[in-house]
Design an enzyme around this catalytic site. Structure first.
Site, PDB file in Angstrom:
ATOM      1  N   HIS A 232     -25.148  40.586 -21.619  1.00 53.02           N
ATOM      2  CA  HIS A 232     -25.660  41.477 -20.680  1.00 53.02           C
ATOM      3  C   HIS A 232     -27.096  42.169 -21.088  1.00 53.02           C
ATOM      4  O   HIS A 232     -28.132  42.010 -20.447  1.00 53.02           O
ATOM      5  CB  HIS A 232     -24.595  42.633 -20.294  1.00 53.02           C
ATOM      6  CG  HIS A 232     -23.282  42.186 -20.022  1.00 53.02           C
ATOM      7  ND1 HIS A 232     -23.120  41.624 -18.827  1.00 53.02           N
ATOM      8  CD2 HIS A 232     -21.943  41.981 -20.704  1.00 53.02           C
ATOM      9  CE1 HIS A 232     -21.747  41.346 -18.782  1.00 53.02           C
ATOM     10  NE2 HIS A 232     -21.146  41.525 -19.766  1.00 53.02           N
TER      11      HIS A 232
HETATM   12  C1  BDR Z   1     -22.296  46.604 -20.039  1.00 49.95           C
HETATM   13  O1  BDR Z   1     -21.310  47.112 -20.531  1.00 49.95           O
HETATM   14  C2  BDR Z   1     -21.253  47.177 -22.042  1.00 49.95           C
HETATM   15  O2  BDR Z   1     -19.939  46.690 -22.309  1.00 49.95           O
HETATM   16  C3  BDR Z   1     -22.279  46.383 -22.252  1.00 49.95           C
HETATM   17  O3  BDR Z   1     -23.034  46.725 -23.496  1.00 49.95           O
HETATM   18  C4  BDR Z   1     -23.105  46.375 -21.105  1.00 49.95           C
HETATM   19  O4  BDR Z   1     -24.222  47.170 -21.301  1.00 49.95           O
HETATM   20  C5  BDR Z   1     -21.820  45.437 -19.238  1.00 49.95           C
HETATM   21  O5  BDR Z   1     -21.123  45.742 -18.080  1.00 49.95           O
END
Ligand code: BDR
Ligand code: CA
Length: 303
Positions: A232
């Site tokens: 992500h």
């Molecule tokens: C987001 O949530 C976190 O777990 C990750 O770092 C990312 O920023 C994804 O939903």
């Protein structure tokens, strides 16, 4: 190279995003927030990542709880230490005495982009203090939200769910905004071949990143049975450092703060049969996956 500040809650993918930003930008500072794990741990993880990269980037600790809503349980997706329990580097780095909020309020210029990779609480606190702050900075590139489905709930993504009031303030701030939501980040899938390519670089950074990728792959394998995991947070860095990798669309994005079923949902106006609301965000719709993975893989050749 663009001038960046990373606001984050490391988090495996946050740590990878920090290393990516060190390679492709002038990274002025890191601000931390509670999210994947509590604030003290996200701050320690940011400091350790900077130490591993042998960088001098200052780290400012920020908010330990959301603006208004009750804190959610921390995100089990990154393990209890936020970095998948991988071998830790001992270091002597400490965070600055200035708070994240004061740093962001007083030191971000109209040439700087803030890359927001966690709950948006620090930015929300700044906007509470100075509602025009967003118009005075270069822009904000956000990993958060979704134009389609959520992850922490059917409709909400973890970062915007965790502090929906702060997210709502950011989207209403008048800042130049980029949104890299789950609709985009779920295109950037890493597999064992990505992990092997990173590991083969043979540097301290690449060993660290490969261990984080391995944790993410093991976790997804346990939950859905495939070794293919979305990466992500690096997307929000690449959207500023490598914008030609993306297709964007200007759309209106607002955040639901109160709904029983829809807390933290990013409401994105994509209607085709009525005039749409005024756009406020450049929403990332597509990413060139092969090129993005190449840029990421090639970034860990030093240290
Ligand atoms: C987001 O949530 C976190 O777990 C990750 O770092 C990312 O920023 C994804 O939903
Ligand atoms: Ca994050």
């Amino acid at each position: 190279m663009p001038s960046l500040i990373i606001d984050c809650d490391p988090g495996c993918d946050d740590a990878i995003a920090i290393l990516l930003a060190l390679k492709h930008s002038d990274l002025k500072a890191i601000t931390t927030v509670s999210g994947n794990v509590p604030l003290a741990q996200t701050t320690e993880n940011a400091l350790m990542t900077i130490a591993l990269a042998k960088a001098q980037t200052p780290v400012y600790a920020g908010a330990s709880r959301p603006l208004e809503s009750t804190p959610t349980q921390t995100n089990i997706s990154h393990g209890s230490d936020g970095l998948g329990g991988i071998e830790r580097l001992s270091h002597d780095r400490t965070c600055e005495s200035y708070s994240a909020r004061d740093y962001l309020l007083n030191h971000v210029s109209n040439e700087d982009w803030v890359i927001a990779l966690g709950p948006l609480t620090n930015l929300g606190e700044v906007l509470q203090q100075d509602p025009d702050w967003g118009k005075r900075i270069g822009g904000i590139s956000i990993m958060g939200g979704s134009t389609t489905t959520g992850n922490i709930s059917p409709v909400a993504e973890f970062n915007s769910y965790t502090d929906p009031h702060a997210a709502a303030k950011v989207y209403a701030s008048g800042a130049k905004l980029i949104m890299c939501g789950l609709n985009l980040t779920h295109q950037l899938l890493v597999t064992d071949s990505t992990m092997t390519a990173v590991l083969e670089l043979g540097t301290q950074q690449s060993t660290f990143v490969a261990a984080l990728l391995n944790f993410l792959l093991q976790r997804i394998e346990r939950s859905v049975g495939t070794r293919s995991a979305p990466l992500h947070d690096p997307c929000a860095v690449l959207a500023v450092t490598h914008p030609s990798l993306f297709d964007f669309e200007e759309l209106s994005v607002e955040v639901e703060t109160e709904g029983d079923l829809t807390r933290g949902m990013t409401v994105v106006d994509q209607r085709t049969t009525r005039p749409r609301l005024m756009p406020n965000t450049l929403v990332a719709k597509q990413i060139n996956v092969a090129l993005a993975l190449q840029v990421i893989t090639d970034s860990f050749v030093e240290a």
